[in-house]
Each structure stands twice: as structure tokens, then as C-alpha cells.
Scaffold this active site. Structure first.
Site, PDB file in Angstrom:
ATOM      1  N   HIS A  42      31.092  -0.515  50.113  1.00  0.00           N
ATOM      2  CA  HIS A  42      32.374  -0.882  49.515  1.00  0.00           C
ATOM      3  C   HIS A  42      32.221  -1.117  48.007  1.00  0.00           C
ATOM      4  O   HIS A  42      32.971  -0.558  47.205  1.00  0.00           O
ATOM      5  CB  HIS A  42      32.916  -2.144  50.206  1.00  0.00           C
ATOM      6  CG  HIS A  42      34.214  -2.629  49.651  1.00  0.00           C
ATOM      7  ND1 HIS A  42      35.427  -2.275  50.185  1.00  0.00           N
ATOM      8  CD2 HIS A  42      34.479  -3.455  48.600  1.00  0.00           C
ATOM      9  CE1 HIS A  42      36.390  -2.858  49.490  1.00  0.00           C
ATOM     10  NE2 HIS A  42      35.839  -3.577  48.516  1.00  0.00           N
ATOM     11  N   GLU A  43      31.248  -1.940  47.631  1.00  0.00           N
ATOM     12  CA  GLU A  43      31.064  -2.239  46.209  1.00  0.00           C
ATOM     13  C   GLU A  43      30.616  -1.006  45.438  1.00  0.00           C
ATOM     14  O   GLU A  43      31.062  -0.779  44.312  1.00  0.00           O
ATOM     15  CB  GLU A  43      30.104  -3.410  46.011  1.00  0.00           C
ATOM     16  CG  GLU A  43      30.591  -4.733  46.600  1.00  0.00           C
ATOM     17  CD  GLU A  43      31.989  -5.172  46.186  1.00  0.00           C
ATOM     18  OE1 GLU A  43      32.501  -4.728  45.120  1.00  0.00           O
ATOM     19  OE2 GLU A  43      32.609  -5.963  46.923  1.00  0.00           O
ATOM     20  N   HIS A  50      33.568   1.083  44.539  1.00  0.00           N
ATOM     21  CA  HIS A  50      34.246   0.665  43.311  1.00  0.00           C
ATOM     22  C   HIS A  50      33.561   1.258  42.080  1.00  0.00           C
ATOM     23  O   HIS A  50      34.224   1.686  41.136  1.00  0.00           O
ATOM     24  CB  HIS A  50      34.284  -0.860  43.196  1.00  0.00           C
ATOM     25  CG  HIS A  50      35.243  -1.521  44.135  1.00  0.00           C
ATOM     26  ND1 HIS A  50      36.520  -1.065  44.352  1.00  0.00           N
ATOM     27  CD2 HIS A  50      35.107  -2.635  44.906  1.00  0.00           C
ATOM     28  CE1 HIS A  50      37.141  -1.858  45.220  1.00  0.00           C
ATOM     29  NE2 HIS A  50      36.291  -2.820  45.574  1.00  0.00           N
ATOM     30  N   HIS A  92      40.964  -0.405  46.325  1.00  0.00           N
ATOM     31  CA  HIS A  92      41.143  -0.744  47.735  1.00  0.00           C
ATOM     32  C   HIS A  92      42.087   0.249  48.410  1.00  0.00           C
ATOM     33  O   HIS A  92      43.077   0.678  47.841  1.00  0.00           O
ATOM     34  CB  HIS A  92      41.655  -2.173  47.884  1.00  0.00           C
ATOM     35  CG  HIS A  92      40.601  -3.173  47.566  1.00  0.00           C
ATOM     36  ND1 HIS A  92      40.877  -4.400  47.021  1.00  0.00           N
ATOM     37  CD2 HIS A  92      39.255  -3.128  47.705  1.00  0.00           C
ATOM     38  CE1 HIS A  92      39.748  -5.071  46.850  1.00  0.00           C
ATOM     39  NE2 HIS A  92      38.747  -4.307  47.244  1.00  0.00           N
ATOM     40  N   CYS A  93      41.733   0.581  49.627  1.00  0.00           N
ATOM     41  CA  CYS A  93      42.437   1.596  50.424  1.00  0.00           C
ATOM     42  C   CYS A  93      43.293   0.899  51.491  1.00  0.00           C
ATOM     43  O   CYS A  93      42.949  -0.181  51.964  1.00  0.00           O
ATOM     44  CB  CYS A  93      41.386   2.498  51.081  1.00  0.00           C
ATOM     45  SG  CYS A  93      42.066   3.825  52.086  1.00  0.00           S
ATOM     46  N   CYS A 109      38.955   2.441  56.780  1.00  0.00           N
ATOM     47  CA  CYS A 109      38.177   2.845  55.608  1.00  0.00           C
ATOM     48  C   CYS A 109      37.348   1.682  55.070  1.00  0.00           C
ATOM     49  O   CYS A 109      37.827   0.542  54.976  1.00  0.00           O
ATOM     50  CB  CYS A 109      39.101   3.368  54.505  1.00  0.00           C
ATOM     51  SG  CYS A 109      38.228   3.923  53.017  1.00  0.00           S
ATOM     52  N   CYS A 144      37.255   6.957  54.077  1.00  0.00           N
ATOM     53  CA  CYS A 144      38.243   7.846  54.687  1.00  0.00           C
ATOM     54  C   CYS A 144      38.251   9.157  53.899  1.00  0.00           C
ATOM     55  O   CYS A 144      37.669   9.245  52.809  1.00  0.00           O
ATOM     56  CB  CYS A 144      39.618   7.194  54.699  1.00  0.00           C
ATOM     57  SG  CYS A 144      40.367   6.994  53.060  1.00  0.00           S
ATOM     58  N   CYS A 167      39.603   8.746  50.226  1.00  0.00           N
ATOM     59  CA  CYS A 167      38.661   8.102  49.307  1.00  0.00           C
ATOM     60  C   CYS A 167      37.459   9.003  49.029  1.00  0.00           C
ATOM     61  O   CYS A 167      36.981   9.077  47.892  1.00  0.00           O
ATOM     62  CB  CYS A 167      38.202   6.750  49.862  1.00  0.00           C
ATOM     63  SG  CYS A 167      39.487   5.473  49.789  1.00  0.00           S
TER      64      CYS A 167
END
Length: 180
Positions: free
Chosen positions: A135-136, A139, A145-146, A151, A170, A173
Site C-alpha cells: 500500500h505505502e 503511494h 486511495h482506491c 484493492c 486492482c 490501480c
């Protein structure tokens, strides 16, 4: 093994992490982000980042330091910690990163079941850590953010939010970040 001139993601390990845990963490990150991953130990005097009034560690300051420590041969760098992180506008954070930047941080502190009165679960801790690291890093690759509930880039305010999403980007993304 990474070649010296090859760009890769670096996970900087701050504090004690089991070598097997770190080695195992590199594989799904490498798979999801299609980039080699190297693990390096790093050291900081964390007392400089401790806020006694909050009894937590300043995530903004740690992120800035990790960014300054990022190896020059690294495409992206994640600092991995085991302390309770905050930023001034939030009670706590699991991690944070510079959007479109080269660095992020993740802490296992609030990913542990024991923080919530439950039994230790090494597999769940590992899954949560993978999701937070990816996740990080997302970025740092410019992803925000999705809204897709599965996701990995979906926002996670609570540990239950992390548990509900998967460790993958996803298709939207993945395309935005330029991963095939």
C-alpha cells in the site's frame, strides 16, 4: 541478488525483525510490483522521534529521515519499524509515504493481534504487513486511495480494514501505476 546498477525496492529494517520474516516479505512485494527487492538493516536512535505527550513516534519525522537514508541505488525505499506511529492530525498510523516520492514507512506495532486483546497470529501479522508495505509503496508510485473494496490501495483506518482487502492492486490501480 541485485546488481549494483539495477534499480530495486529497498526494505530498511529498523529494529529486530526475524530474517525469515523479512526474506518472506520480499517475495510478494517483488511479485506484485514487478521490481526486485533488497533487505538492509538500518539503525536510528528512535528516542529522537518520540513524543512524550503522545507516547508515540512522529511518523512525519521518521519518514523524512528514511527518505534521507534511502540508498542511491534504490528506486523506492520502505522503512520497517515496530513502534507506535502518529502524525499530528491522526491518533495513529500504520504507515505513510510520499506520494510520487521515493520513500515510505510501515510499523508492525498496530498490526499485532495482541494490541487488540487477541492471541498472537504470525500468519495474520505477515499478511497485514505485506498489505501495508505494498500500500505505502503504491503511494510512492503515485497511487491514491482506491474505492475498490478488495484493492490493496483502499484506505485502512482500522486493522479490520486491512484484513478485508487483499494484497493486490486492482486492475485500475495497476494500470495507473504502469504495472502490467
Amino acid at each position: 541478488m541485485d546488481q549494483p546498477d539495477q534499480k530495486h525496492i529497498t526494505i530498511l529494517s529498523f529494529g529486530y525483525f526475524d530474517k525469515d520474516f523479512l526474506d518472506k516479505l520480499a517475495h510478494p512485494v517483488r511479485f506484485e510490483l514487478k521490481t526486485d527487492v533488497s533487505i538492509r538493516e538500518a539503525h536510528l536512535d528512535l528516542s529522537e522521534y518520540f513524543d512524550p505527550s503522545r507516547r508515540q513516534y512522529n511518523g512525519n519525522r521518521l519518514l523524512k529521515t528514511v527518505d534521507e537514508m534511502a540508498p542511491p541505488d534504490s528506486l523506492k525505499t520502505i522503512g520497517l519499524f515496530q513502534v507506535d506511529l502518529f502524525i499530528p492530525i491522526l491518533t495513529y498510523i500504520f504507515g505513510q509515504a510520499y506520494l510520487n516520492g521515493r520513500s515510505g514507512i510501515v510499523s508492525l506495532y498496530r498490526l499485532l493481534n495482541e494490541r487488540y486483546g487477541m492471541a498472537h497470529d504470525e500468519n495474520l501479522l505477515f499478511e497485514r504487513t505485506i498489505k501495508e508495505v505494498i500500500h505505502e509503496l503504491g503511494h510512492t508510485f503515485g497511487l491514491i486511495h482506491c474505492h475498490d473494496p478488495s484493492c490493496v490501495m483502499r484506505s485502512g483506518t482500522y486493522v479490520e480494514d486491512i484484513d478485508q482487502k487483499n494484497a493486490h492492486l486492482c486492475s485500475v490501480c495497476r494500470e495507473k501505476a504502469g504495472f502490467k
